[in-house]
Write a protein that holds these residues in place. Structure first.
Motif, PDB file in Angstrom:
ATOM      1  N   UNK A  32      12.871 -68.239  55.980  1.00 35.89           N
ATOM      2  CA  UNK A  32      13.587 -67.124  56.086  1.00 35.89           C
ATOM      3  C   UNK A  32      13.847 -66.398  57.947  1.00 35.89           C
ATOM      4  N   UNK A  33      12.467 -66.153  58.234  1.00 35.49           N
ATOM      5  CA  UNK A  33      12.454 -65.788  59.571  1.00 35.49           C
ATOM      6  C   UNK A  33      13.116 -66.778  60.695  1.00 35.49           C
ATOM      7  N   UNK A  34      12.497 -67.981  60.711  1.00 35.93           N
ATOM      8  CA  UNK A  34      12.914 -69.005  61.741  1.00 35.93           C
ATOM      9  C   UNK A  34      14.031 -69.409  61.643  1.00 35.93           C
ATOM     10  N   UNK A  35      14.587 -69.954  60.334  1.00 32.33           N
ATOM     11  CA  UNK A  35      16.057 -70.325  60.296  1.00 32.33           C
ATOM     12  C   UNK A  35      17.175 -69.437  60.764  1.00 32.33           C
ATOM     13  N   UNK A  36      16.772 -67.896  60.770  1.00 31.18           N
ATOM     14  CA  UNK A  36      17.844 -66.996  60.960  1.00 31.18           C
ATOM     15  C   UNK A  36      17.746 -66.378  62.250  1.00 31.18           C
ATOM     16  N   UNK A  37      16.721 -67.282  63.157  1.00 34.08           N
ATOM     17  CA  UNK A  37      16.566 -66.843  64.566  1.00 34.08           C
ATOM     18  C   UNK A  37      16.050 -65.138  64.670  1.00 34.08           C
TER      19      UNK A  37
END
Length: 158
Positions: A32-37
């Motif tokens: 969630x956090x990393x792919x959505x920057x």
């Protein structure tokens, strides 16, 4: 359970604001956090971004606070009334809910998110009432409104 430390780039509800170092579950970070920057992994090179993020956070929070205070001043001046259908003895049909309050405020030109209107239970009686509106963590305002009958109140047995 595996955990990752990440640096938040954007505010996340119930987690933190930009510039915060948080420890989250590996799957939450990876999926969630990393792919959505929204966050980046906490590394020595990313730690240098913290000061810039905290400065941006301070500017954003100051802007949000001043905006919330301005809206609070407008809400305090606003008077709204709800005309409701009543039966015998002034008993209301239905209730005044958060949706109704949100619509009236929108008609008055105040665009406030519905979730910021804190009405614990719907208003089911005519007369004056109030609701708390939490615009910001530091700014909450009471909105007073009236609930009036559309038709004349007929007392039972009259």
């Amino acid at each position: 359970m595996a955990h990752h430390e990440v640096l938040l780039l954007k505010p996340v509800e119930n987690l933190g604001a930009e510039g915060d170092q948080v420890k989250v579950r590996a799957g939450y970070a990876r999926n969630y956090l990393l792919p959505r920057s929204i966050a980046v992994p906490l590394t020595s090179s990313n730690r240098k971004q913290i000061e810039a993020l905290k400065k941006r956070r301070g500017e954003r929070e100051a802007h949000e606070l001043s905006g919330a205070q301005a809206i609070a001043a407008l809400i305090e001046k606003t008077r709204i009334a709800f005309a409701v259908k009543t039966g015998e003895g002034g008993k209301m049909f239905g209730a005044v809910t958060t949706n109704d309050i949100h619509e009236k405020l929108a008609q008055a030109g105040l665009d406030i998110e519905k979730r910021k209107i804190l009405l614990n239970t719907p208003v089911k009686e005519t007369g004056p009432a109030h609701v708390k509106i939490k615009l910001h963590a530091d700014v909450a305002v009471d909105l007073n409104f009236d609930v009036v009958s559309e038709n004349p109140i007929i007392q039972p047995g009259s």
